[in-house]
Design a protein around this motif. Structure first.
Motif, mmCIF file in Angstrom:
data_model
loop_
_atom_site.group_PDB
_atom_site.id
_atom_site.type_symbol
_atom_site.label_atom_id
_atom_site.label_comp_id
_atom_site.label_asym_id
_atom_site.label_seq_id
_atom_site.Cartn_x
_atom_site.Cartn_y
_atom_site.Cartn_z
ATOM 1 N N ASN A 68 -11.924 -7.796 -8.435
ATOM 2 C CA ASN A 68 -12.162 -8.619 -7.248
ATOM 3 C C ASN A 68 -12.550 -7.750 -6.061
ATOM 4 O OD1 ASN A 68 -11.126 -11.449 -8.082
ATOM 5 N ND2 ASN A 68 -9.534 -10.037 -8.765
ATOM 6 N N LYS A 69 -13.387 -8.326 -5.197
ATOM 7 C CA LYS A 69 -13.732 -7.619 -3.970
ATOM 8 C C LYS A 69 -12.913 -8.264 -2.863
ATOM 9 C CE LYS A 69 -17.684 -5.249 -5.240
ATOM 10 N NZ LYS A 69 -16.952 -4.962 -6.473
ATOM 11 N N GLY A 122 -2.294 -11.434 1.566
ATOM 12 C CA GLY A 122 -0.843 -11.669 1.548
ATOM 13 C C GLY A 122 -0.220 -11.108 0.279
ATOM 14 N N MET A 123 -0.890 -11.355 -0.819
ATOM 15 C CA MET A 123 -0.341 -10.927 -2.105
ATOM 16 C C MET A 123 -0.292 -9.396 -2.216
ATOM 17 S SD MET A 123 -1.536 -11.866 -5.955
ATOM 18 C CE MET A 123 -2.907 -10.738 -6.098
ATOM 19 N N ILE A 124 -1.349 -8.747 -1.768
ATOM 20 C CA ILE A 124 -1.308 -7.274 -1.915
ATOM 21 C C ILE A 124 -0.324 -6.666 -0.923
ATOM 22 C CG2 ILE A 124 -3.641 -7.181 -2.894
ATOM 23 C CD1 ILE A 124 -4.524 -5.737 -0.347
ATOM 24 N N GLN A 163 0.687 -14.179 7.187
ATOM 25 C CA GLN A 163 0.954 -14.638 5.833
ATOM 26 C C GLN A 163 0.892 -16.170 5.874
ATOM 27 O OE1 GLN A 163 1.759 -11.747 4.105
ATOM 28 N NE2 GLN A 163 3.214 -12.230 2.473
ATOM 29 N N VAL A 164 0.078 -16.770 4.985
ATOM 30 C CA VAL A 164 -0.012 -18.248 5.024
ATOM 31 C C VAL A 164 0.522 -18.840 3.730
ATOM 32 C CG1 VAL A 164 -2.003 -18.355 6.579
ATOM 33 C CG2 VAL A 164 -2.360 -18.142 4.108
ATOM 34 N N PRO A 165 1.043 -20.083 3.792
ATOM 35 C CA PRO A 165 1.504 -20.702 2.560
ATOM 36 C C PRO A 165 0.324 -20.862 1.609
ATOM 37 C CG PRO A 165 2.114 -22.013 4.487
ATOM 38 C CD PRO A 165 1.196 -20.943 4.966
ATOM 39 N N ALA A 195 -12.586 -17.861 2.612
ATOM 40 C CA ALA A 195 -11.576 -17.380 3.576
ATOM 41 C C ALA A 195 -10.144 -17.612 3.080
ATOM 42 C CB ALA A 195 -11.778 -18.064 4.918
ATOM 43 N N THR A 196 -9.907 -18.759 2.438
ATOM 44 C CA THR A 196 -8.550 -19.048 1.953
ATOM 45 C C THR A 196 -8.130 -18.002 0.927
ATOM 46 O OG1 THR A 196 -9.129 -21.354 2.147
ATOM 47 C CG2 THR A 196 -7.110 -20.865 0.959
ATOM 48 N N LYS A 197 -9.035 -17.794 -0.016
ATOM 49 C CA LYS A 197 -8.764 -16.810 -1.060
ATOM 50 C C LYS A 197 -8.447 -15.458 -0.454
ATOM 51 C CE LYS A 197 -11.303 -17.580 -5.320
ATOM 52 N NZ LYS A 197 -12.528 -17.267 -6.038
ATOM 53 N N ARG A 198 -9.322 -15.050 0.451
ATOM 54 C CA ARG A 198 -9.193 -13.727 1.031
ATOM 55 C C ARG A 198 -7.828 -13.574 1.702
ATOM 56 N NH1 ARG A 198 -10.480 -10.964 5.775
ATOM 57 N NH2 ARG A 198 -11.448 -8.935 5.459
#
Ligand code: ARG
Length: 586
Positions: free
Chosen positions: A546-547, A562-564, A490-492, A554-557
Motif C-alpha cells: 500500500n502507498k 491511525g493503524m500504523i 485518530q478517527v473511529p 481520505a478515509t482510508k488514509r
C-alpha cells in the motif's frame, strides 16, 4: 477491555447454551489454520462424543445460532465438526481503535496487585561482570517489566554476592602484596584511611590471580577461607577492607548495568541477610527441623515422592561457618519481613535448580514463608559458541560484558556504513541497535534453552532479530514524521472493505492483550519477541502493498495512519518490556 478471544468465546458459549448444550463446549482458540479462519472451536466434537450425536450436526446448529452475530465475517461448520470463525473487519478495526485510546491498551489490571520480589543479576562484587551474569540481568529485567505492566507490584533486587570466598581471596592476596597496610595490623587502633588502597582495575587483576593461585595452593586457599571467616565474624580491618571493595566495585557495577538498561529497585547484598541468621538457626533447632549430621547442621528436605536423591539442606558447616544456603534462607526471612511478598522469583543458570529446590523445600518446611507464598525458580540455559560449548572469546577466555557489547555494536556498524548520516550518529545508533540485537537474541529463545551466540545473525537487519524490529519502527516513525500537524487525529473506523494485509495487521494488534497476559503468566519474554516479530511482518507486508502517504481515499488514509500509529505504540511498549530502545533513524 475484554480480550478479543474472550469476546468471541462468550458468543460461542452462549450459542452452545442456546442450542441446549453445556456452555463449556464453547471454548475458542486461535486457529491453527490461519489460511482458513482466525479462530476455531472444537467443542462440537467433544459434545458429540458425550451425547452420541454427529459432531457436524451440533456444529451446524451452533453456527446457525451464531449467524445473528454481526461481529463475524465468517462462521461455518466444517467436517468433521469444527466451527471456524473470522471476525468482521470493521468490528476488528473498532476494537483496535478502542484499544489504542486506553491506558495500557485496555489490558485488565488485577483487583488486588500481587507483590513480587524478583532476584536477578546476582553479580559478585570484585569480580568483573561476564556473560554468565548477562542472561540473568537481561531476562530478569524483562520479566520484571512484564509483571509490572500486568499490574503487579514488583521489586527487583540485584542480590549482590558480597560475602563469599572471593572477598577472602582478595584480602589474602592484598595481605601478601602489601602487608604494611593498617588493615592487617591487629594492634592498629587508629582510623583506617578513607581512600581504598586499590582501584577497580587493580581488583580486576587481583581476583583472577588469587583465584587461580588458590587452586594450585591449598594452604593459600585455607588462608582465604579463614580470612572470609574472620570477616564474617567482625574482624575490624577486614571489614574496613570489605567496605572499600564494596564502594569501588558497586560504582563499577552500577555503570555496567546502566549501559545494559537494567534498573534494580534494590541493591541488597548477601551480607544484609547476616543479622537474620542467628535467630533463624535457633528457631530451626528449637522446632526440631535442624540436626547435626557429620558435624554440620542440616535440615532434611527429601520427600516420599522424589524420584531422585535430594540431599539435606546444609545450614551451618562443622566449624559454624555459614554458606550460600544460609544466606539465601536468611534473605527469605528478610524479604518476608520487609515486603511480605506473594511470590519470590529467582533467576540463575539452570544448573542451580537442585540447589533452589532444596532452599524452597527448607523454607517451606521450616515456615520461613507463608503457606501461600510462591517460590519460583526461573533457570536459564547457557549461551554457547558456534562449537556448542559455553561461549568464550577468540583467545579462549571468558568474554567480558563490555567486550561483548563492543563486538556486537561493531557488527551492526558494519551493516550501517552506507548510511547518509554523520559518523558520530552512526556510531551511537550502532551502540543502541547492538544492545537490542544482543537482548533480542537472548530473549527470543525460551529462557531454559541453551542458545548459540551468532554475531552475524543477531546483527542482521533481516529475519527474526532485534535490528529488524527496530528497522520496522524506524520505518513507521519516518512515515509519521512526514505528516502535517492536522493529520494527527485518530478517527473511529468506517465500515469500508479492508484488504487481507490490513486485516492481518489489525488482528495482530488486537491480540496484544492476550499475548501480554500469557507472557506475564508464564514469565516468558520470548512471547513478547514472537509477537513483535509477527507484528513487524504483518506491518511490513501491509507497507509494501500500500502507498500510505499518497493514498487518495481520505478515509482510508486517515484510518491507515491511525493503524500504523497504534502499531508503533504497541511495538514501543513491547521493546520497553524487553528493555531496549529504538533510534529515530538507522
Ligand atoms: N551471586 C550468585 C552467582 O554468581 C547468583 C545469586 C543468585 N541469587 C540468589 N539468591 N542465590 O552465582
Amino acid at each position: 477491555m475484554e480480550k478479543l478471544i474472550d469476546i468471541i468465546s462468550q458468543k460461542v458459549r452462549q450459542a452452545f447454551a442456546d442450542c441446549g448444550y453445556d456452555k463449556e463446549y464453547g471454548a475458542v482458540s486461535v486457529s491453527n489454520r490461519p489460511d482458513l479462519c482466525q479462530y476455531q472451536c472444537n467443542g462440537a466434537m467433544a459434545a458429540a462424543k458425550q451425547l452420541h450425536k454427529a459432531p457436524i450436526a451440533i456444529a451446524q446448529e451452533v453456527t446457525a445460532a451464531l449467524s445473528k452475530e454481526s461481529m463475524f465475517a465468517l462462521c461455518e461448520a466444517v467436517k468433521p465438526g469444527f466451527i471456524n470463525m473470522t471476525v468482521d473487519a470493521a468490528f476488528l478495526a473498532q476494537y483496535v481503535y478502542e484499544m489504542s485510546k486506553q491506558e495500557k491498551f485496555g489490558i485488565l489490571q488485577p483487583q488486588k496487585p500481587r507483590t513480587i520480589v524478583i532476584d536477578y543479576g546476582g553479580p559478585n562484587v570484585a569480580k568483573p561482570l561476564h556473560v554468565g551474569h548477562l542472561r540473568s540481568a537481561i531476562i530478569g529485567e524483562s520479566v520484571k517489566r512484564i509483571l509490572r505492566y500486568a499490574g503487579n507490584k514488583v521489586i527487583g533486587d540485584a542480590h549482590l554476592g558480597d560475602w563469599g570466598l572471593q572477598i577472602g581471596l582478595i584480602i589474602t592476596e592484598l595481605k601478601a602484596r602489601r602487608p604494611e597496610l593498617p588493615y592487617f595490623d591487629d594492634a592498629f587502633t587508629g582510623e583506617y584511611p578513607k581512600e581504598a588502597p586499590f582501584t577497580m582495575k587493580d581488583l580486576e587483576e587481583i581476583y583472577p590471580y588469587a583465584s587461580a593461585y588458590s587452586k594450585e595452593h591449598e594452604e593459600y586457599k585455607e588462608e582465604a577461607r579463614h580470612a572470609t571467616f574472620l570477616l564474617q565474624n567482625g574482624h575490624k580491618g577486614y571489614y574496613a577492607l570489605w567496605k572499600h571493595i564494596m564502594t569501588v566495585s558497586l560504582n563499577d557495577l552500577k555503570q555496567n548495568y546502566k549501559k545494559l538498561n537494567v534498573e534494580f529497585d534494590l541493591w541488597k547484598k548477601e551480607s544484609d541477610a547476616q543479622p537474620y541468621i542467628p535467630d533463624m538457626v535457633q528457631k530451626m533447632k528449637d522446632e526440631g527441623y535442624a540436626y547435626i549430621s557429620e558435624g554440620a547442621l542440616v535440615v532434611d528436605v527429601k520427600e516420599e515422592t522424589d524420584t531422585k536423591e535430594i540431599p539435606p539442606c546444609m545450614i551451618l558447616k562443622s566449624d559454624g561457618a555459614t554458606l550460600y544456603n544460609t544466606t539465601d534462607l536468611a534473605t527469605i526471612v528478610e524479604r518476608m519481613k520487609l515486603f511480605s511478598p506473594d511470590e519470590i522469583i529467582y533467576l540463575t543458570d539452570k544448573r542451580q535448580s537442585l540447589y533452589f529446590e532444596q532452599i524452597f523445600r527448607c523454607a517451606r518446611k521450616t515456615h520461613l514463608v507463608k503457606e501461600d507464598t510462591k517460590l519460583t525458580f526461573l533457570g536459564f540455559g547457557t549461551m554457547n559458541g558456534k562449537d556448542g560449548k559455553p561461549f568464550k572469546t577468540r583467545d579462549g577466555g571468558v568474554m567480558r560484558l563490555e567486550q561483548l557489547i563492543r563486538e556486537i555494536a561493531d557488527e551492526v556498524y558494519k551493516n550501517m556504513q552506507d548510511r547518509d548520516m554523520p559518523e558520530e550518529e552512526i556510531r551511537q545508533v550502532a551502540q543502541q541497535v547492538g544492545l537490542a540485537a544482543l537482548k533480542y537474541a537472548d530473549l527470543s529463545n525460551q529462557a531454559s534453552k541453551d542458545y548459540i551466540f551468532d554475531l552475524e545473525r543477531f546483527s542482521s537487519f533481516e529475519g527474526n532479530t532485534g535490528p529488524y524490529i527496530l528497522y520496522t519502527m524506524v520505518r513507521i516513525k519516518s512515515i509519521l514524521a512526514r505528516l502535517e500537524k492536522e493529520e494527527d487525529t485518530q478517527v473511529p473506523p468506517s465500515l469500508r472493505e479492508r484488504s487481507k494485509d490490513e486485516i492481518n495487521c489489525l488482528l495482530t494488534l488486537g491480540r496484544f492483550p492476550d499475548m501480554l497476559e500469557r507472557a506475564a503468566a508464564e514469565l516468558a519474554p520470548h512471547k513478547v519477541c514472537q509477537y513483535i516479530y509477527e507484528l513487524s511482518n504483518v506491518f511490513n507486508s501491509f507497507y509494501h502493498n500500500n502507498k500510505i502517504l499518497t493514498e487518495s481515499d481520505a478515509t482510508k488514509r486517515t484510518e491507515w495512519i491511525g493503524m500504523i500509529r497504534t502499531t508503533l505504540a504497541v511495538l514501543q511498549t513491547c521493546i520497553d518490556l524487553l528493555a531496549f530502545e529504538a533510534p529515530d533513524r538507522m
